[in-house]
Design a protein around this motif. Structure first.
Motif, PDB file in Angstrom:
ATOM      1  N   GLN A 273      46.238  45.758  45.819  1.00  0.00           N
ATOM      2  CA  GLN A 273      45.707  44.624  45.085  1.00  0.00           C
ATOM      3  C   GLN A 273      45.634  43.442  46.048  1.00  0.00           C
ATOM      4  O   GLN A 273      46.589  42.694  46.214  1.00  0.00           O
ATOM      5  CB  GLN A 273      46.580  44.278  43.871  1.00  0.00           C
ATOM      6  CG  GLN A 273      45.958  43.160  43.020  1.00  0.00           C
ATOM      7  CD  GLN A 273      46.727  42.884  41.749  1.00  0.00           C
ATOM      8  OE1 GLN A 273      47.662  43.588  41.411  1.00  0.00           O
ATOM      9  NE2 GLN A 273      46.322  41.846  41.033  1.00  0.00           N
ATOM     10  N   PRO A 274      44.482  43.271  46.718  1.00  0.00           N
ATOM     11  CA  PRO A 274      44.374  42.227  47.742  1.00  0.00           C
ATOM     12  C   PRO A 274      44.493  40.809  47.203  1.00  0.00           C
ATOM     13  O   PRO A 274      44.873  39.905  47.931  1.00  0.00           O
ATOM     14  CB  PRO A 274      43.001  42.477  48.361  1.00  0.00           C
ATOM     15  CG  PRO A 274      42.238  43.241  47.321  1.00  0.00           C
ATOM     16  CD  PRO A 274      43.255  44.075  46.615  1.00  0.00           C
ATOM     17  N   ASN A 275      44.126  40.610  45.939  1.00  0.00           N
ATOM     18  CA  ASN A 275      44.290  39.289  45.305  1.00  0.00           C
ATOM     19  C   ASN A 275      44.324  39.483  43.793  1.00  0.00           C
ATOM     20  O   ASN A 275      44.292  40.616  43.307  1.00  0.00           O
ATOM     21  CB  ASN A 275      43.160  38.328  45.728  1.00  0.00           C
ATOM     22  CG  ASN A 275      41.782  38.879  45.433  1.00  0.00           C
ATOM     23  OD1 ASN A 275      41.508  39.370  44.332  1.00  0.00           O
ATOM     24  ND2 ASN A 275      40.892  38.826  46.419  1.00  0.00           N
ATOM     25  N   SER A 276      44.373  38.384  43.046  1.00  0.00           N
ATOM     26  CA  SER A 276      44.547  38.488  41.593  1.00  0.00           C
ATOM     27  C   SER A 276      43.284  38.946  40.861  1.00  0.00           C
ATOM     28  O   SER A 276      43.340  39.295  39.690  1.00  0.00           O
ATOM     29  CB  SER A 276      44.998  37.141  41.021  1.00  0.00           C
ATOM     30  OG  SER A 276      44.025  36.140  41.286  1.00  0.00           O
ATOM     31  N   TYR A 277      42.145  38.952  41.561  1.00  0.00           N
ATOM     32  CA  TYR A 277      40.883  39.297  40.912  1.00  0.00           C
ATOM     33  C   TYR A 277      40.470  40.756  41.083  1.00  0.00           C
ATOM     34  O   TYR A 277      39.646  41.256  40.329  1.00  0.00           O
ATOM     35  CB  TYR A 277      39.755  38.417  41.458  1.00  0.00           C
ATOM     36  CG  TYR A 277      39.967  36.947  41.261  1.00  0.00           C
ATOM     37  CD1 TYR A 277      39.874  36.372  39.993  1.00  0.00           C
ATOM     38  CD2 TYR A 277      40.274  36.121  42.343  1.00  0.00           C
ATOM     39  CE1 TYR A 277      40.078  35.015  39.816  1.00  0.00           C
ATOM     40  CE2 TYR A 277      40.478  34.767  42.159  1.00  0.00           C
ATOM     41  CZ  TYR A 277      40.375  34.216  40.901  1.00  0.00           C
ATOM     42  OH  TYR A 277      40.580  32.877  40.726  1.00  0.00           O
TER      43      TYR A 277
ATOM     44  N   GLN B 225      44.126  43.084  56.480  1.00  0.00           N
ATOM     45  CA  GLN B 225      43.291  41.917  56.225  1.00  0.00           C
ATOM     46  C   GLN B 225      43.218  41.107  57.513  1.00  0.00           C
ATOM     47  O   GLN B 225      44.237  40.842  58.154  1.00  0.00           O
ATOM     48  CB  GLN B 225      43.858  41.058  55.098  1.00  0.00           C
ATOM     49  CG  GLN B 225      42.975  39.858  54.750  1.00  0.00           C
ATOM     50  CD  GLN B 225      43.416  39.157  53.473  1.00  0.00           C
ATOM     51  OE1 GLN B 225      44.496  39.420  52.959  1.00  0.00           O
ATOM     52  NE2 GLN B 225      42.594  38.275  52.955  1.00  0.00           N
TER      53      GLN B 225
ATOM     54  N   GLY C 109      39.649  36.880  56.427  1.00  0.00           N
ATOM     55  CA  GLY C 109      39.730  37.323  55.041  1.00  0.00           C
ATOM     56  C   GLY C 109      39.142  38.693  54.768  1.00  0.00           C
ATOM     57  O   GLY C 109      39.241  39.196  53.650  1.00  0.00           O
TER      58      GLY C 109
ATOM     59  N   SER D 124      37.470  37.022  37.195  1.00  0.00           N
ATOM     60  CA  SER D 124      38.833  36.550  36.944  1.00  0.00           C
ATOM     61  C   SER D 124      39.551  37.469  35.977  1.00  0.00           C
ATOM     62  O   SER D 124      39.000  37.895  34.968  1.00  0.00           O
ATOM     63  CB  SER D 124      38.804  35.134  36.357  1.00  0.00           C
ATOM     64  OG  SER D 124      38.215  34.235  37.259  1.00  0.00           O
TER      65      SER D 124
END
Length: 358
Positions: free
Chosen positions: A82-86, A167, A171, A35
């Protein structure tokens, strides 16, 4: 003795601190371990960043992804996406591409852009033709799986003119060729079809790499997946429902290693002559070599006596599997794509062969 609630809580906190110090995530907490801190903002493709503490570069945006390498403090990287916030997808100075945590204790993103080309962010597309999904924008990237015709994907970025980052509906994130024969993209807002940047048409010469044998096996595996596909002379190069000999060979190299050979057998023969070491005896063939043949004139060797094979016209191409076996397609009556023994008739018609991948 039974510990008090406070003592138990303190013990758990100490254990968690030890695990964090070792860089190991407790089971079930992979997402939490990755995270980002509250100060992390979404980064745009093209920005540069500095590694603040040693961190793993992984093949996929997950703590279960294979570790490509360790990025060290002070390393300069480029944000690809940046595929997601993590997770950030980054490119290291040595060209390695992978995913690393967005936590600002590991990475510090610069605000200036370096102008890496990106694709519009809100585009969805449909796979028009089977294409490999890879871990990196290169034919050396590991194949995650084959995307099938009709699958829906989302366009994330275009790191260069030859590759899209996409993507899938399950996923998975990876790279596919940007050639418009594989995908059709449209804006979510309904503004119409987007014409992708075409892939450079010229094939690259064969390259000697430690993974060459694995690539050859991948090509053969792709070919075996088409066993029984009907034969059609002059088959469409954009449809895998039928093949002629050169269309079949061309397709399996595109499927397995994203290499586009010329469209017909004579041009493929010229390509091998220009880019490989030619062998004129079947005893010199290796598994995965292409074989080129002249017209059929009979089963006996005498039918081919006096023919200058160096000037003979190529009329058929096949792939040698080793142990006297070939993978090819040559007629409707033969049953389409099949594995054959290298009979005397085929041996008499043989002109030359050579490697595409070395």
């Amino acid at each position: 003795m039974i510990k008090s609630h406070k003592q138990l809580t303190a013990s758990l906190l100490v254990s968690a601190a030890i695990v964090a110090g070792l860089g190991v995530s407790a089971p079930g907490n992979a997402a939490a371990a990755s995270s980002p801190s509250n100060s992390v903002m979404a980064a745009a493709a093209g920005q540069t960043a500095v590694i603040e503490a040693s961190v793993r570069l992984r093949s996929t945006p997950s703590t279960s992804g294979e570790v490509v390498k360790y990025l060290q403090k002070g390393d300069q990287v480029q944000i690809v996406a940046q595929p997601n916030s993590y997770w950030y997808q980054v490119k290291a100075a040595d060209g390695s591409v992978g995913y690393t945590s967005t936590d600002d204790k590991y990475i510090s993103v610069n605000s200036s852009s370096v102008g890496t080309p990106t694709a519009p962010s809100a585009q969805t597309g449909t796979i028009k033709y089977g294409v490999n999904l890879r871990t990196a924008p290169s034919t050396s990237g590991k194949v995650l799986r084959l995307l099938k015709k009709g699958e829906q994907v989302q366009l994330l970025a275009q790191p260069n003119s030859s590759w899209y980052q996409i993507q899938t509906s399950d996923g998975s994130i990876g790279y596919i060729s940007s050639s418009d024969q594989y995908t059709s993209f449209a804006n979510n807002g309904g503004t119409g079809t987007v014409t992708p940047t075409p892939t450079p048409p010229a094939p690259v010469p064969p390259i000697s790499t430690p993974g060459a044998s694995a690539q050859i096996e991948s090509v053969i595996s792709a070919g075996m997946g088409y066993l029984g596909t009907p034969y059609e002379f002059g088959s469409s190069r954009y449809d895998t429902s039928t093949f002629d000999c050169s269309d079949f060979i061309r397709q399996i190299f595109m499927d397995a290693v994203n290499l586009k050979l010329p469209a017909d057998s004579r041009q493929q023969g010229d390509w091998v002559k220009s880019n490989s070491t030619v062998v004129t005896s079947t005893s010199g063939l290796k598994r995965g070599d292409l074989m080129f043949f002249m017209d059929y004139k009979g089963n006996s060797a005498s039918a081919y006596e006096g023919i200058d094979k160096s000037k003979a016209r190529i009329s058929h191409v096949a792939m040698y599997l080793g142990d006297g076996q070939v993978l090819h397609t040559y007629s409707v009556a033969s049953g389409g794509v099949k594995v054959d023994k290298l009979s005397a008739s085929w041996t008499n018609r043989f002109l030359f062969g050579g490697s595409v991948i070395r």
